[in-house]
Design a protein around this motif. Structure first.
Motif, mmCIF file in Angstrom:
data_model
loop_
_atom_site.group_PDB
_atom_site.id
_atom_site.type_symbol
_atom_site.label_atom_id
_atom_site.label_comp_id
_atom_site.label_asym_id
_atom_site.label_seq_id
_atom_site.Cartn_x
_atom_site.Cartn_y
_atom_site.Cartn_z
ATOM 1 N N GLY A 33 16.086 -17.292 -1.840
ATOM 2 C CA GLY A 33 16.799 -18.281 -1.028
ATOM 3 C C GLY A 33 16.764 -17.920 0.450
ATOM 4 O O GLY A 33 16.306 -16.848 0.849
ATOM 5 N N LYS A 34 17.240 -18.829 1.263
ATOM 6 C CA LYS A 34 17.250 -18.616 2.703
ATOM 7 C C LYS A 34 18.327 -17.593 3.074
ATOM 8 O O LYS A 34 19.255 -17.343 2.303
ATOM 9 N N PRO A 35 18.196 -16.971 4.268
ATOM 10 C CA PRO A 35 19.178 -15.948 4.674
ATOM 11 C C PRO A 35 20.611 -16.425 4.534
ATOM 12 O O PRO A 35 20.959 -17.537 4.947
ATOM 13 N N GLY A 36 21.441 -15.573 3.915
ATOM 14 C CA GLY A 36 22.853 -15.880 3.749
ATOM 15 C C GLY A 36 23.198 -16.691 2.518
ATOM 16 O O GLY A 36 24.374 -16.993 2.290
ATOM 17 N N SER A 37 22.198 -17.021 1.704
ATOM 18 C CA SER A 37 22.457 -17.913 0.568
ATOM 19 C C SER A 37 22.690 -17.191 -0.755
ATOM 20 O O SER A 37 23.055 -17.820 -1.742
ATOM 21 N N VAL A 38 22.489 -15.880 -0.790
ATOM 22 C CA VAL A 38 22.637 -15.145 -2.056
ATOM 23 C C VAL A 38 24.115 -15.038 -2.428
ATOM 24 O O VAL A 38 24.964 -14.670 -1.610
ATOM 25 N N ASP A 39 24.418 -15.395 -3.683
ATOM 26 C CA ASP A 39 25.781 -15.274 -4.195
ATOM 27 C C ASP A 39 26.009 -13.831 -4.623
ATOM 28 O O ASP A 39 25.459 -13.362 -5.621
ATOM 29 N N LEU A 40 26.835 -13.117 -3.876
ATOM 30 C CA LEU A 40 27.075 -11.705 -4.145
ATOM 31 C C LEU A 40 28.279 -11.450 -5.052
ATOM 32 O O LEU A 40 28.577 -10.297 -5.355
ATOM 33 N N SER A 41 28.953 -12.494 -5.494
ATOM 34 C CA SER A 41 30.199 -12.308 -6.241
ATOM 35 C C SER A 41 30.045 -11.414 -7.470
ATOM 36 O O SER A 41 30.810 -10.443 -7.640
ATOM 37 N N PRO A 42 29.072 -11.672 -8.347
ATOM 38 C CA PRO A 42 28.947 -10.802 -9.530
ATOM 39 C C PRO A 42 28.641 -9.359 -9.149
ATOM 40 O O PRO A 42 29.172 -8.418 -9.751
ATOM 41 N N PHE A 43 27.787 -9.174 -8.147
ATOM 42 C CA PHE A 43 27.429 -7.829 -7.717
ATOM 43 C C PHE A 43 28.630 -7.103 -7.134
ATOM 44 O O PHE A 43 28.856 -5.923 -7.417
ATOM 45 N N LEU B 147 24.689 0.745 -10.452
ATOM 46 C CA LEU B 147 24.678 -0.588 -9.869
ATOM 47 C C LEU B 147 23.955 -1.591 -10.764
ATOM 48 O O LEU B 147 23.012 -1.244 -11.473
ATOM 49 N N VAL B 148 24.408 -2.831 -10.692
ATOM 50 C CA VAL B 148 23.749 -3.940 -11.374
ATOM 51 C C VAL B 148 22.666 -4.491 -10.447
ATOM 52 O O VAL B 148 22.887 -4.650 -9.242
ATOM 53 N N VAL B 149 21.486 -4.789 -10.991
ATOM 54 C CA VAL B 149 20.400 -5.343 -10.182
ATOM 55 C C VAL B 149 20.563 -6.862 -10.122
ATOM 56 O O VAL B 149 20.491 -7.531 -11.151
ATOM 57 N N VAL C 95 0.867 -1.176 0.000
ATOM 58 C CA VAL C 95 0.000 0.000 0.000
ATOM 59 C C VAL C 95 0.901 1.222 0.000
ATOM 60 O O VAL C 95 1.782 1.346 0.859
ATOM 61 N N MET C 96 0.693 2.124 -0.967
ATOM 62 C CA MET C 96 1.568 3.293 -1.091
ATOM 63 C C MET C 96 0.791 4.584 -0.862
ATOM 64 O O MET C 96 -0.388 4.678 -1.237
ATOM 65 N N ALA C 97 1.448 5.558 -0.262
ATOM 66 C CA ALA C 97 0.851 6.875 -0.083
ATOM 67 C C ALA C 97 0.616 7.507 -1.443
ATOM 68 O O ALA C 97 1.518 7.557 -2.282
ATOM 69 N N GLU C 98 -0.600 8.003 -1.661
ATOM 70 C CA GLU C 98 -0.908 8.647 -2.927
ATOM 71 C C GLU C 98 -0.311 10.045 -2.950
ATOM 72 O O GLU C 98 -0.022 10.645 -1.922
ATOM 73 N N GLY C 99 -0.110 10.549 -4.175
ATOM 74 C CA GLY C 99 0.483 11.868 -4.329
ATOM 75 C C GLY C 99 1.730 11.808 -5.185
ATOM 76 O O GLY C 99 1.902 10.906 -6.007
ATOM 77 N N SER C 100 2.637 12.739 -4.967
ATOM 78 C CA SER C 100 3.820 12.877 -5.820
ATOM 79 C C SER C 100 4.984 11.990 -5.372
ATOM 80 O O SER C 100 6.106 12.149 -5.862
ATOM 81 N N PHE C 101 4.741 11.071 -4.451
ATOM 82 C CA PHE C 101 5.805 10.181 -3.988
ATOM 83 C C PHE C 101 6.207 9.223 -5.113
ATOM 84 O O PHE C 101 5.381 8.803 -5.919
ATOM 85 N N ARG C 102 7.495 8.862 -5.115
ATOM 86 C CA ARG C 102 8.029 8.010 -6.176
ATOM 87 C C ARG C 102 8.612 6.718 -5.604
ATOM 88 O O ARG C 102 9.136 6.694 -4.488
ATOM 89 N N ILE C 103 8.507 5.673 -6.403
ATOM 90 C CA ILE C 103 9.045 4.372 -6.043
ATOM 91 C C ILE C 103 9.680 3.760 -7.281
ATOM 92 O O ILE C 103 9.226 3.987 -8.408
ATOM 93 N N GLY C 104 10.748 2.992 -7.089
ATOM 94 C CA GLY C 104 11.352 2.316 -8.230
ATOM 95 C C GLY C 104 12.708 1.747 -7.907
ATOM 96 O O GLY C 104 13.305 2.046 -6.868
ATOM 97 N N LEU C 105 13.174 0.916 -8.798
ATOM 98 C CA LEU C 105 14.487 0.298 -8.671
ATOM 99 C C LEU C 105 15.437 1.085 -9.572
ATOM 100 O O LEU C 105 15.636 0.746 -10.736
ATOM 101 N N ASN C 106 16.009 2.149 -9.014
ATOM 102 C CA ASN C 106 16.835 3.062 -9.797
ATOM 103 C C ASN C 106 18.315 2.718 -9.732
ATOM 104 O O ASN C 106 19.177 3.575 -9.944
ATOM 105 N N GLU C 107 18.634 1.454 -9.451
ATOM 106 C CA GLU C 107 20.024 1.061 -9.289
ATOM 107 C C GLU C 107 20.886 1.395 -10.502
ATOM 108 O O GLU C 107 22.028 1.866 -10.358
ATOM 109 N N VAL C 108 20.379 1.152 -11.711
ATOM 110 C CA VAL C 108 21.175 1.417 -12.912
ATOM 111 C C VAL C 108 21.540 2.894 -12.992
ATOM 112 O O VAL C 108 22.656 3.252 -13.398
ATOM 113 N N GLN C 109 20.646 3.770 -12.568
ATOM 114 C CA GLN C 109 20.934 5.202 -12.625
ATOM 115 C C GLN C 109 22.111 5.599 -11.732
ATOM 116 O O GLN C 109 22.778 6.600 -12.002
ATOM 117 N N VAL C 110 22.351 4.823 -10.686
ATOM 118 C CA VAL C 110 23.481 5.142 -9.802
ATOM 119 C C VAL C 110 24.643 4.160 -10.007
ATOM 120 O O VAL C 110 25.525 4.038 -9.163
#
Length: 252
Positions: free
Chosen positions: A218-228, A134-136, A117-132
């Motif tokens: 995956g379960k906590p601690g299981s994500v392979d972060l090497s490429p990131f 970062l690889v998603v 549930v998001m607050a209505e109005g001019s608030f913004r949401i998104g995955l802007n990683e590429v803009q800064v």
């Protein structure tokens, strides 16, 4: 850093409280992970995960992360993915009350909740990683595709798009809008509607329906972060992140 409030019908609100923008550092991430575990252990039937008025979370604390050597940085990112995993594997429904702006890590956490549930109005949401710069990572891409579909997810991810609340609702990035004053209550009503159903059938069906999301993260601690991590230390990424931090400092 994390405030807890009991609502009606066995519902607990976990509210991020790290002013000014709820930037996610290891301490706040640890508090969220512990808060999720404690809420369930204490018998919560549903959880509302919220932020401050006008700002759900600005995402990872980039200025802090840039000060870390690789081992500490990897630990910080694992802490973030641990929170995402705990949300995905939560044995009770979790509704994100997106109380305002929610870029990057803020948006990511909401993907692993049951409802947004998001607050209505001019608030913004998104995955802007590429803009800064970062690889998603794959688990995040999978979670976004699950909500908005393959092609829409591709367009949003590659562009690093930030959407206003009405557009986020239209494409399925959030499920419902509410006035800023009613975001938490609306999220709680969603949970209450689920909790009014036959409990065993609801929870077992929910578990089956969310199996793909749990498999993605995956379960906590299981994500392979090497490429990131390799991408994080690339010259281009460091330059873009450094420029971002400089802009943030100039605004202060």
């Amino acid at each position: 850093m994390l405030e807890t409030q009991s609502l009606d019908a066995g519902i607990v609100e976990l509210r991020m409280a790290r002013p000014p923008v709820n930037a996610l550092n290891p301490d706040l991430l640890a508090a969220i992970a512990e808060g999720l575990d404690k809420a369930v252990a204490d018998g919560a039937q549903g959880i509302v995960f919220s932020g401050a008025p006008g700002m759900f979370s600005a995402g990872l604390d980039v200025p802090y992360l840039l000060t870390l050597e690789r081992p500490a940085l990897e630990s910080a990112w694992q802490a973030f993915f641990t929170v995402c995993s705990k949300l995905a594997f939560s044995p009770v429904p979790v509704a994100a009350a997106i109380t305002g702006h929610s870029p990057a890590g803020g948006a990511v956490m909401s993907l692993f909740c049951d409802y947004r549930v998001m607050a209505e109005g001019s608030f913004r949401i998104g995955l802007n990683e590429v803009q800064v710069g970062l690889v998603v990572p794959d688990p995040i891409q999978a979670a976004l595709r699950r909500l908005v579909g393959d092609y829409r997810a591709e367009r949003l991810l590659v562009a690093g798009a930030m959407l206003e609340s009405v557009e986020a609702l239209r494409v399925g990035l959030v499920d419902e809008l509410a006035t800023p004053e009613q975001v938490v209550q609306t999220a709680a009503r969603f949970l209450a509607s689920h909790l009014s159903l036959p409990r065993s059938a609801m929870l077992r069906t929910r578990e089956m329906a969310r199996a793909d999301l749990r498999e993605a993260i995956g379960k906590p601690g299981s994500v392979d972060l090497s490429p990131f991590m390799e991408a994080w230390f690339e010259d281009e990424t460091q330059q873009v992140l450094g420029a971002l931090v400089a802009r943030l400092k100039s605004k202060k």
